[in-house]
Design an enzyme around this catalytic site. Sequence first.
Site, PDB file in Angstrom:
ATOM      1  CE1 TYR A  45      20.722  -6.020  -3.332  1.00 44.66           C
ATOM      2  CE2 TYR A  45      21.864  -8.215  -2.672  1.00 44.66           C
ATOM      3  CZ  TYR A  45      20.511  -7.265  -3.695  1.00 44.66           C
ATOM      4  OH  TYR A  45      19.489  -7.970  -3.854  1.00 44.66           O
ATOM      5  CB  SER A  69      20.936  -4.818 -11.511  1.00 42.96           C
ATOM      6  OG  SER A  69      19.109  -5.680 -11.011  1.00 42.96           O
ATOM      7  CG  ASP A  70      21.785  -9.290  -5.626  1.00 47.90           C
ATOM      8  OD1 ASP A  70      20.607  -9.827  -6.301  1.00 47.90           O
ATOM      9  OD2 ASP A  70      22.773  -9.887  -4.896  1.00 47.90           O
ATOM     10  CE1 TYR A  71      16.366 -10.810  -8.965  1.00 47.03           C
ATOM     11  CE2 TYR A  71      14.543 -11.479  -7.766  1.00 47.03           C
ATOM     12  CZ  TYR A  71      14.706 -12.046  -8.396  1.00 47.03           C
ATOM     13  OH  TYR A  71      15.146 -13.053  -8.715  1.00 47.03           O
TER      14      TYR A  71
END
Length: 772
Positions: free
Chosen positions: A271, A302-304
């Site tokens: 992030y 991707s991260d959430y």
Amino acid sequence: MIYNLPAAETLESEKIPRYRDQRFSPEERAGDLLGRMTIEEKVAQMLCIWGQKKLMLFDRDGELSSEKMRSLLKDGIGQIGRLSDSCGGLGPLEMANLANEIQKFFVEQTRLGIPVVFHEECLHGLVAKHATSYPQPIGLASTFDPEIVEKIYSSIAEDARSRGVHQALTPVLDVAREPRWGRVEETFGEDPYLISRMGIAAVEGFQGNGDFKDKKHIMATLKHFAAHGQPESGSNCGPVNVSERLLRDVFLFPFQEVIGRCRPQSVMASYNEIDGVPSHANKWLLRDVLRREWGFDGTVVSDYYAITELDTREETHGHRVANDKNEAAALAVNSGVNVELPDPDCYPGVADLVRDGVLDEKVVDDLVAVVLRQKFEFGLFEDPYVDPGLTQNEARLEEERKLALQAAHETITLLRNEQNLLPLQIQKGDTIAVIGPNADRRLLGGYSGQPRYYTTVLEGIKEKAGRLINVKYSEGCKITVGGSWNDDAVTFPDPDEDRKSIRDAVEISQDSDVVVLVLGGNEQTSREAWSKIHLGDRTSLDLFGRQKELAEAILSVGKPVVLVLFNGRPVSISSINSRMNAILECWYLGQETGRAIADVLFGDYNPGGKLPISIPRSVGHIPSFYNYKPSARRGFLDDQISPLYQFGYGLSYTSFEFRNLTLSKTKINRDEPTSISIDLKNTGNRAGSEVVQMYIHDVSSSVTRPVKELKGFERVWLDPGDSRTVTLAILPEHLAFTNIERKHVVEPGDFEIMVGSSSRDEDLLKTILRVM
């Protein structure tokens, strides 16, 4: 990786598409399939469904809806996230059946029949019903035992695969240099080398030999790439302000080591931003370093919601390097992010961006080709289903209990043991007072499943004590009122009720022979801060609430006190540390918590854990990591500069002696290996384990170097009176660093080699290695 894609063709002799023919390589099959796909079908492979499962997969009654899927997912989908939380949470059999049913739709009712990848969280056990829960990673790192870590993640993989899972969003390789950060518990601690070894063990456990044919292994995902573990002000997702040299030598090191040795299938971008560039928009990080320099050939996920945050997400934050979701998508695609997690948000616009000429379709093709190749390598096109009968293996659950208990045993770290109070010498009829807010609370930490078994500290002590010893209990005070890791709201206890409970605890303690005081934090006071209303980072490391008041009151009684700490990050206990007779640091021990603690308290297991992160004296002592630069710790006015407990520290019920430190070669060339040996003897009267730790310091160098760095370790078990010679390799890679010219080299000169039981100078024997 750039693919030269062949034209799609069907073999006349077989009358099947080339991508269906196993005689061709996964790369060739992926290339053939890609040549048959529309841009919409390509983009679909870059998408995932998680929160939108209810909208896109199920009808109003919670039944899987083929009609909905035909309407909304006719082009297929790349991944489906966390099937385990569907329909209010699924057990193993239900999960496996649902995975098969969903897979059947994509294989049989979409044009090209591309199977889906199911991913799950597997931080310290599958996050699902009836999954074994092991210690949190910060606890597993305390074992200094890669062998048990590999066994644990192999066991997690087998459980997950039997339920239909293909990919784990684990392990976390963040270097935790900020104790205020609520995600410390998810990491393997503060040391890059230790993290790399635990990371290698985790990936080898998850992926096995990497061919996945036994259907007992799954793809691992390294996260969070990169430098997520030292956010500004300790605030989750905050900027990381580090130089490229520090980034490479500390924060990238574990990722580079694991990728170079294990071929993990996936990496998750982080992030945070580094030097003003968010990781999901960082071409240098994801393409130049990860792929070109290191040769990584897997997927970047991707991260959430992190691609959305390249613009902004009101509920959390935004980087504002994009003006809208389309710009965010273009940045992420060009930077090399293969798959957007967890839901279609920005990447659905990729098809129009290609049609409008904003994105080159060749860039999209390269990203999608990797996604497809992995599905071929995993064997999903030939065998996309699982056998639901494999989920009902009760014998496996019992075996996993043994492994979980062993891991909990090895995690427990003895920090203090004045006058050898532990193990407890309890006589028939004696009374133990078990006091504290964590004594009878279920404590697993974040990203935890719902294990079938769990024992609290109180339950474990009662079970061990039987009818011969009196066990009395008082909560003493609360940390929070109820609540869980998932709950946004945190309810603080009433001060008057807490103080009444403290008085009750004192009364019980007065009538006891020994007090086991169980304090620390819980899943609400240290956790991932994923939104403005779901926080978990702190400005203090002190015991939360009125725990210090409780501790002071119990100490005033004058009975022997064993302090047992459960916490997701270091807790500052400076004000009470010296008055405790014994201290056990436990982090979160998993489902066998109570059994493991009771075994240690009563002497059925001799603790040998070591701290994977330094414990500061206070928040004002941050940073407190041991591998600091020579000018970093000059001193404080009227306070000590050292941590309360340093990295690598941990006691035992027995004693060990280190002697005869010997280099096999005292002079070597820069490209030459050597080794160092030391004799270790158990000089006590109990069997036990010691972790032999090797630290290295470059005495004089072109840029400043840390005062010491861990570069080797081995956990050794010895019976009383036994000795063993431990030999640790010293390789050129252990001496190399990023020099003044930003080249990773070994510089000639003297290197101090230190071996002992912790990173403390007083625990180390030292010698000099000359490098020519």
